[in-house]
Design a protein around this motif. Sequence first.
Motif, PDB file in Angstrom:
ATOM      1  N   TYR A   1       5.565  -5.561   1.639  1.00 31.30           N
ATOM      2  CA  TYR A   1       4.965  -5.322   2.948  1.00 31.30           C
ATOM      3  C   TYR A   1       3.455  -5.123   2.814  1.00 31.30           C
ATOM      4  O   TYR A   1       2.672  -5.672   3.602  1.00 31.30           O
ATOM      5  CB  TYR A   1       5.585  -4.100   3.623  1.00 31.30           C
ATOM      6  N   GLN A   2       3.025  -4.342   1.829  1.00 38.05           N
ATOM      7  CA  GLN A   2       1.594  -4.112   1.644  1.00 38.05           C
ATOM      8  C   GLN A   2       0.865  -5.410   1.328  1.00 38.05           C
ATOM      9  O   GLN A   2      -0.263  -5.626   1.797  1.00 38.05           O
ATOM     10  CB  GLN A   2       1.376  -3.098   0.529  1.00 38.05           C
TER      11      GLN A   2
ATOM     12  N   ALA B   1       0.455   4.129   6.941  1.00 40.54           N
ATOM     13  CA  ALA B   1      -0.617   3.170   7.183  1.00 40.54           C
ATOM     14  C   ALA B   1      -1.099   3.229   8.622  1.00 40.54           C
ATOM     15  O   ALA B   1      -0.312   3.311   9.555  1.00 40.54           O
ATOM     16  CB  ALA B   1      -0.118   1.752   6.868  1.00 40.54           C
ATOM     17  N   PRO B   2      -2.444   3.186   8.832  1.00 41.38           N
ATOM     18  CA  PRO B   2      -2.977   3.331  10.176  1.00 41.38           C
ATOM     19  C   PRO B   2      -2.776   2.107  11.054  1.00 41.38           C
ATOM     20  O   PRO B   2      -2.869   2.204  12.268  1.00 41.38           O
ATOM     21  CB  PRO B   2      -4.474   3.578   9.927  1.00 41.38           C
ATOM     22  N   SER B   3      -2.534   0.947  10.446  1.00 41.47           N
ATOM     23  CA  SER B   3      -2.375  -0.255  11.254  1.00 41.47           C
ATOM     24  C   SER B   3      -1.173  -0.123  12.172  1.00 41.47           C
ATOM     25  O   SER B   3      -0.119   0.381  11.773  1.00 41.47           O
ATOM     26  CB  SER B   3      -2.196  -1.480  10.351  1.00 41.47           C
TER      27      SER B   3
ATOM     28  N   THR C   1       3.787  -1.146  13.387  1.00 40.39           N
ATOM     29  CA  THR C   1       4.124   0.236  13.709  1.00 40.39           C
ATOM     30  C   THR C   1       5.393   0.662  12.981  1.00 40.39           C
ATOM     31  O   THR C   1       5.467   1.756  12.417  1.00 40.39           O
ATOM     32  CB  THR C   1       4.308   0.413  15.222  1.00 40.39           C
ATOM     33  N   ARG C   2       6.400  -0.211  12.986  1.00 38.68           N
ATOM     34  CA  ARG C   2       7.686   0.098  12.343  1.00 38.68           C
ATOM     35  C   ARG C   2       7.802  -0.481  10.936  1.00 38.68           C
ATOM     36  O   ARG C   2       8.824  -0.331  10.302  1.00 38.68           O
ATOM     37  CB  ARG C   2       8.838  -0.414  13.215  1.00 38.68           C
ATOM     38  N   GLN C   3       6.752  -1.159  10.475  1.00 40.08           N
ATOM     39  CA  GLN C   3       6.760  -1.750   9.142  1.00 40.08           C
ATOM     40  C   GLN C   3       7.909  -2.746   8.977  1.00 40.08           C
ATOM     41  O   GLN C   3       8.623  -2.731   7.976  1.00 40.08           O
ATOM     42  CB  GLN C   3       6.876  -0.656   8.068  1.00 40.08           C
TER      43      GLN C   3
END
Length: 233
Positions: free
Chosen positions: A159-160, A124-126, A140-142
């Motif tokens: 998470y999504q 994911a780009p976020s 960045t690390r989800q």
Amino acid sequence: MPKVHIVEDDAEISELLSTYLERRDFTCFVSGSAENARNFKPSEFDIFIVDIMLPGQNGLDFCQWVRRTSDVPLIILSAEKGDAKRIHGIETGADDYIEKPFNPRELLARISALLRRSAATYRAPSAGKVGFSGWLLDRTRQKLHGPDAIHLPLSSTEYQLLSALIAAIPEPVSREEIARNILNVDLSPEDRRVDILVSRLRKKIATLQPSADFIRTVRNRGYQFCADIQDVD
């Protein structure tokens, strides 16, 4: 080669399944009980396929154990039939539920879909961090951290969902959008998979902060994230 951990006490089923998957470039590990499967770290695998009726600890309890420390995808493969069983399986943290007898091609398709979804999450780009009400989402690390910096493990779909709700602020996200973009399904009128996913995320957040009320239902529009968001350096 994706690593699949098959937790199944029926040797014939586990052998047939592992042979089928290995011929399609998967690496398979087989455990005949949840206790044996717990000798491995969940992070060692890309996906779990778990039977419910196991000797000793049952498959649902094993799924909950995995979910406490990992977001690795989980598929329940069970002879227990009916919507109530499927819903209960999803509520315990599984990403999918397939009834026996099963079509190996369908199972392969669902495994592939979950692996693609999981991989997309980590691509994911976020990036960056956002804070809300004492919580921290590290995009960045989800990772999601609650009060006192306690890490709260989320599955890839959880998470999504959280990311989608935050990205949509102040607008709600419809059930149809969640189904299409996160679960890769088209909703039927009686399909409760989106509601179960939202409920699961709410319950996880409540384990760290019972008073948390970040995700609200907006009638006829979907779900809305209501906390104030701040970018964190």
